[in-house]
Design an enzyme around this catalytic site. Structure first.
Site, PDB file in Angstrom:
ATOM      1  N   HIS A  94      43.563  -4.978 -17.062  1.00  0.00           N
ATOM      2  CA  HIS A  94      43.849  -4.898 -15.628  1.00  0.00           C
ATOM      3  C   HIS A  94      42.900  -3.906 -14.966  1.00  0.00           C
ATOM      4  O   HIS A  94      42.791  -2.772 -15.424  1.00  0.00           O
ATOM      5  CB  HIS A  94      45.296  -4.457 -15.400  1.00  0.00           C
ATOM      6  CG  HIS A  94      45.688  -4.565 -13.973  1.00  0.00           C
ATOM      7  ND1 HIS A  94      46.350  -5.644 -13.458  1.00  0.00           N
ATOM      8  CD2 HIS A  94      45.438  -3.759 -12.931  1.00  0.00           C
ATOM      9  CE1 HIS A  94      46.514  -5.483 -12.161  1.00  0.00           C
ATOM     10  NE2 HIS A  94      45.963  -4.346 -11.816  1.00  0.00           N
ATOM     11  N   TYR A 123      49.868  -0.781  -3.861  1.00  0.00           N
ATOM     12  CA  TYR A 123      50.356   0.485  -3.308  1.00  0.00           C
ATOM     13  C   TYR A 123      50.509   0.305  -1.803  1.00  0.00           C
ATOM     14  O   TYR A 123      49.496   0.139  -1.103  1.00  0.00           O
ATOM     15  CB  TYR A 123      49.373   1.626  -3.562  1.00  0.00           C
ATOM     16  CG  TYR A 123      49.207   2.016  -5.019  1.00  0.00           C
ATOM     17  CD1 TYR A 123      50.267   2.532  -5.750  1.00  0.00           C
ATOM     18  CD2 TYR A 123      47.963   1.910  -5.648  1.00  0.00           C
ATOM     19  CE1 TYR A 123      50.108   2.920  -7.076  1.00  0.00           C
ATOM     20  CE2 TYR A 123      47.796   2.296  -6.974  1.00  0.00           C
ATOM     21  CZ  TYR A 123      48.873   2.797  -7.673  1.00  0.00           C
ATOM     22  OH  TYR A 123      48.708   3.180  -8.981  1.00  0.00           O
ATOM     23  N   PRO A 179      55.352   9.892 -11.991  1.00  0.00           N
ATOM     24  CA  PRO A 179      54.773   8.621 -12.427  1.00  0.00           C
ATOM     25  C   PRO A 179      53.752   8.016 -11.455  1.00  0.00           C
ATOM     26  O   PRO A 179      53.270   6.917 -11.689  1.00  0.00           O
ATOM     27  CB  PRO A 179      56.001   7.699 -12.574  1.00  0.00           C
ATOM     28  CG  PRO A 179      57.060   8.305 -11.738  1.00  0.00           C
ATOM     29  CD  PRO A 179      56.776   9.769 -11.636  1.00  0.00           C
ATOM     30  N   LYS A 207      50.418   8.435 -15.927  1.00  0.00           N
ATOM     31  CA  LYS A 207      49.735   9.251 -16.939  1.00  0.00           C
ATOM     32  C   LYS A 207      50.632   9.653 -18.108  1.00  0.00           C
ATOM     33  O   LYS A 207      50.132  10.031 -19.165  1.00  0.00           O
ATOM     34  CB  LYS A 207      49.211  10.558 -16.298  1.00  0.00           C
ATOM     35  CG  LYS A 207      48.173  10.372 -15.229  1.00  0.00           C
ATOM     36  CD  LYS A 207      46.840   9.984 -15.833  1.00  0.00           C
ATOM     37  CE  LYS A 207      45.762   9.836 -14.793  1.00  0.00           C
ATOM     38  NZ  LYS A 207      44.887   8.719 -15.029  1.00  0.00           N
ATOM     39  N   TYR A 213      41.664   7.575 -12.458  1.00  0.00           N
ATOM     40  CA  TYR A 213      42.795   6.648 -12.534  1.00  0.00           C
ATOM     41  C   TYR A 213      42.934   6.081 -13.943  1.00  0.00           C
ATOM     42  O   TYR A 213      44.035   5.913 -14.458  1.00  0.00           O
ATOM     43  CB  TYR A 213      42.551   5.526 -11.525  1.00  0.00           C
ATOM     44  CG  TYR A 213      43.713   4.618 -11.237  1.00  0.00           C
ATOM     45  CD1 TYR A 213      44.961   5.121 -10.873  1.00  0.00           C
ATOM     46  CD2 TYR A 213      43.552   3.236 -11.276  1.00  0.00           C
ATOM     47  CE1 TYR A 213      46.013   4.275 -10.587  1.00  0.00           C
ATOM     48  CE2 TYR A 213      44.598   2.384 -10.979  1.00  0.00           C
ATOM     49  CZ  TYR A 213      45.825   2.905 -10.638  1.00  0.00           C
ATOM     50  OH  TYR A 213      46.862   2.069 -10.356  1.00  0.00           O
TER      51      TYR A 213
HETATM   52  P1  RFL Z   1      60.080   9.735 -24.489  1.00  0.00           P
HETATM   53  O1  RFL Z   1      59.470   8.392 -24.364  1.00  0.00           O
HETATM   54  O2  RFL Z   1      61.039  10.193 -23.459  1.00  0.00           O
HETATM   55  O3  RFL Z   1      60.748   9.805 -25.926  1.00  0.00           O
HETATM   56  C1  RFL Z   1      61.556  10.893 -26.280  1.00  0.00           C
HETATM   57  C2  RFL Z   1      62.483  10.422 -27.391  1.00  0.00           C
HETATM   58  O4  RFL Z   1      63.270  11.535 -27.795  1.00  0.00           O
HETATM   59  C3  RFL Z   1      64.631  11.119 -27.946  1.00  0.00           C
HETATM   60  N1  RFL Z   1      65.460  12.320 -27.761  1.00  0.00           N
HETATM   61  C4  RFL Z   1      66.021  12.988 -28.779  1.00  0.00           C
HETATM   62  N2  RFL Z   1      66.026  12.751 -30.100  1.00  0.00           N
HETATM   63  C5  RFL Z   1      66.683  13.641 -30.893  1.00  0.00           C
HETATM   64  N3  RFL Z   1      67.348  14.733 -30.405  1.00  0.00           N
HETATM   65  C6  RFL Z   1      67.363  14.999 -29.075  1.00  0.00           C
HETATM   66  N4  RFL Z   1      68.002  16.069 -28.603  1.00  0.00           N
HETATM   67  C7  RFL Z   1      66.685  14.100 -28.198  1.00  0.00           C
HETATM   68  N5  RFL Z   1      66.490  14.058 -26.859  1.00  0.00           N
HETATM   69  C8  RFL Z   1      65.735  12.980 -26.622  1.00  0.00           C
HETATM   70  C9  RFL Z   1      64.808  10.065 -26.872  1.00  0.00           C
HETATM   71  O5  RFL Z   1      65.914   9.192 -27.192  1.00  0.00           O
HETATM   72  C10 RFL Z   1      63.458   9.353 -26.934  1.00  0.00           C
HETATM   73  O6  RFL Z   1      63.465   8.298 -27.880  1.00  0.00           O
HETATM   74  O7  RFL Z   1      58.957  10.889 -24.560  1.00  0.00           O
HETATM   75  P2  RFL Z   1      57.411  10.852 -25.002  1.00  0.00           P
HETATM   76  O8  RFL Z   1      57.257  10.299 -26.390  1.00  0.00           O
HETATM   77  O9  RFL Z   1      56.916  12.197 -24.710  1.00  0.00           O
HETATM   78  O10 RFL Z   1      56.723   9.779 -24.040  1.00  0.00           O
HETATM   79  C11 RFL Z   1      56.618  10.040 -22.661  1.00  0.00           C
HETATM   80  C12 RFL Z   1      56.676   8.726 -21.880  1.00  0.00           C
HETATM   81  O11 RFL Z   1      57.835   8.005 -22.264  1.00  0.00           O
HETATM   82  C13 RFL Z   1      56.691   8.965 -20.367  1.00  0.00           C
HETATM   83  O12 RFL Z   1      55.780   9.987 -20.026  1.00  0.00           O
HETATM   84  C14 RFL Z   1      56.283   7.695 -19.584  1.00  0.00           C
HETATM   85  O13 RFL Z   1      57.239   6.678 -19.758  1.00  0.00           O
HETATM   86  C15 RFL Z   1      56.097   8.017 -18.117  1.00  0.00           C
HETATM   87  N6  RFL Z   1      55.874   6.798 -17.321  1.00  0.00           N
HETATM   88  C16 RFL Z   1      54.648   6.180 -17.328  1.00  0.00           C
HETATM   89  N7  RFL Z   1      53.635   6.682 -18.082  1.00  0.00           N
HETATM   90  C17 RFL Z   1      52.431   6.040 -18.127  1.00  0.00           C
HETATM   91  O14 RFL Z   1      51.523   6.527 -18.830  1.00  0.00           O
HETATM   92  N8  RFL Z   1      52.213   4.851 -17.443  1.00  0.00           N
HETATM   93  C18 RFL Z   1      53.190   4.280 -16.671  1.00  0.00           C
HETATM   94  O15 RFL Z   1      52.972   3.209 -16.109  1.00  0.00           O
HETATM   95  C19 RFL Z   1      54.462   4.961 -16.575  1.00  0.00           C
HETATM   96  N9  RFL Z   1      55.492   4.437 -15.851  1.00  0.00           N
HETATM   97  C20 RFL Z   1      56.934   6.262 -16.593  1.00  0.00           C
HETATM   98  C21 RFL Z   1      56.709   5.063 -15.868  1.00  0.00           C
HETATM   99  C22 RFL Z   1      58.192   6.878 -16.573  1.00  0.00           C
HETATM  100  C23 RFL Z   1      59.220   6.341 -15.831  1.00  0.00           C
HETATM  101  N10 RFL Z   1      60.467   7.002 -15.825  1.00  0.00           N
HETATM  102  C24 RFL Z   1      61.617   6.402 -16.371  1.00  0.00           C
HETATM  103  C25 RFL Z   1      60.484   8.425 -15.600  1.00  0.00           C
HETATM  104  C26 RFL Z   1      57.741   4.519 -15.129  1.00  0.00           C
HETATM  105  C27 RFL Z   1      59.001   5.158 -15.083  1.00  0.00           C
HETATM  106  C28 RFL Z   1      60.094   4.554 -14.244  1.00  0.00           C
END
Ligand code: RFL
Length: 403
Positions: A83, A212, A304, A308, A400
């Site tokens: 993309h 956007y 978000p 990143k 980006y």
């Molecule tokens: P995660 O993915 O939150 O995983 C953390 C894991 O830890 C578990 N956990 C525990 N396990 C044991 N004991 C505890 N006390 C615990 N507490 C939590 C959880 O169940 C989970 O499995 O963290 P990680 O690995 O650091 O990854 C980060 C990403 O998930 C996050 O930054 C992104 O999803 C942010 N984000 C986006 N990032 C991008 O790079 N591109 C995107 O297009 C993008 N879109 C988004 C997003 C985040 C969003 N939300 C929900 C905030 C869109 C949204 C809506």
């Protein structure tokens, strides 16, 4: 069934305990496992939840390179979609940036985060990796010593304790890693005062680009996920409940904000998931506290707006894996101290671009009365530079797609 179901005892151990099976924890655990380091992943949720939690979808070229380097990119090469275009819509019209041909000429790969997580988990288990689902880390103890431990609550509610040489806190923003930071750890924070209603719709994308919309009623965003599922964002008032808006109101609002002459209404469908994201950013400094190391959202929370978070999580996990291997396998005690500085350089750069995006896409919520016209004019001037200046477009494309 994995060797995770080994006989339970009150105290168990591993060289490295990885908390959290998100992108950060799973990549880290894969890399440690391959280096022959004894590690265990402790994950609060069950396996089905981990494999279906829809979040990010735009993978940066560097993320793909990292996963390729370690032979973990099979799924995303099979099903991911390249993309490289985004479209900005305002009351004055619309313009498109073919960012895949600008800057370094790099594109994103659209691949849902839950699919990436599923792939990483499969690779880890196939290599014999140990993971305990349904195991919530409660606290990290003795982090400033060389014999830390983690108290946990297991699926059946029973308490247990794990001992390790190092604990990697990859358990996100509310995890035990962050909660257990010793006094003296600094968390630099910023509340942007902006909230988004994040929506996942069972509807084909309506644009062949990231959309956007910068509208008087607030921001609206469109991002393809799969041919049948699209992510939408709607800026909403702080304090809005996730269920406050009916599906009809959501689609009407999206149609209004994303309106562009000559382009019909959006493809509608059932809203599969909805949640409110309050825009806050923070950075923990340093990322090493004795035997406790942070990566991913646990290390830094990024709004978000610039997609990143998951990309930083992957990058930090690879850096941390190198540092742990250098320490535990090659006896280089300085590697873990260097990890923090290396990761923070990337984090601050991503935070800076993310803030630039926030200011581009949203009305300044904290602007004092009388200054909002000033802020609005700056915002439209910023958009106009992006529309007309090749230098600005190259800068945008590089930031980006980069981390
Ligand atoms: P995660 O993915 O939150 O995983 C953390 C894991 O830890 C578990 N956990 C525990 N396990 C044991 N004991 C505890 N006390 C615990 N507490 C939590 C959880 O169940 C989970 O499995 O963290 P990680 O690995 O650091 O990854 C980060 C990403 O998930 C996050 O930054 C992104 O999803 C942010 N984000 C986006 N990032 C991008 O790079 N591109 C995107 O297009 C993008 N879109 C988004 C997003 C985040 C969003 N939300 C929900 C905030 C869109 C949204 C809506």
């Amino acid at each position: 069934m994995t060797n995770s179901q080994s006989t339970k005892t009150a105290t168990e151990s591993a060289d490295v305990l990885v908390l959290g099976a998100g992108p950060a924890g799973l990549l880290l655990a894969n890399l440690l496992q391959r280096a022959g380091i004894d590690c265990v992943l402790l994950e609060r949720a069950d396996r089905a939840r981990v494999e279906t939690r829809a979040r990010a979808g735009f993978l940066a070229p560097n993320t793909v390179r990292i996963l390729d380097r370690h032979g973990l990119a099979d799924g995303l090469h099979r099903h991911g979609q390249p993309h490289g275009v985004c479209e900005f819509r305002t009351g004055a019209g619309r313009f498109r940036l073919d960012y895949g041909t600008l800057g370094r000429g790099e594109r994103h790969t659209v691949y849902p985060q839950q699919d990436l997580v599923t792939d990483l988990l499969r690779h880890y288990l196939e290599a014999g990796g140990r993971i305990r689902f349904g195991t919530e880390a409660l606290a990290v103890h003795d982090a400033m010593t060389s014999a830390p431990s983690v108290t946990v609550r297991e699926t059946d509610g029973r308490p247990a304790r794990w001992r390790a040489r190092y604990v990697a806190g990859c358990d996100g923003r509310h995890g035990a890693g962050r909660r257990s930071l010793p006094p003296g750890a600094v968390r630099h924070r910023r509340d942007h005062g902006i909230s988004w209603l994040g929506l996942l719709a069972q509807a084909p994308p309506s644009l062949d680009a990231v959309g956007y919309a910068v509208h008087d009623r607030g921001f609206a965003g469109h991002m393809a996920r799969t041919p049948d599922v699209t992510r939408y964002y709607l800026q909403c008032e702080r304090g809005t409940g996730a269920g406050a808006w009916s599906d009809e109101r959501i689609w009407d609002e999206l149609d209004t904000r994303m309106y562009a002459a000559g382009h019909g209404p959006l493809n509608r469908g059932p809203i599969l998931q909805r949640g409110v994201v309050d825009f806050g950013s923070d950075v923990v400094e340093p990322l090493r506290h004795g035997s406790l190391l942070l990566a991913g959202d646990a290390a830094s929370l990024i709004s978000p707006s610039a997609a990143k978070g998951a990309n930083l999580a992957v990058l930090e996990a690879e850096l941390l894996a190198h540092a742990l291997v250098a320490d535990l396998v090659h006896g280089d005690p300085g590697a873990l101290d260097r990890y923090s500085g290396q990761a923070l350089a990337h984090i601050w750069r991503a935070q800076e671009f993310s803030l630039w995006m926030i200011r581009l896409l949203h009305r300044e919520p904290s602007a004092p009365i009388g200054e909002s016209f000033f802020h609005e004019s700056l915002r439209f001037s910023r958009l106009e530079s992006l529309r007309t200046s090749r230098t600005q477009q190259d800068w945008f494309a590089e930031n980006y797609t980069g981390v």
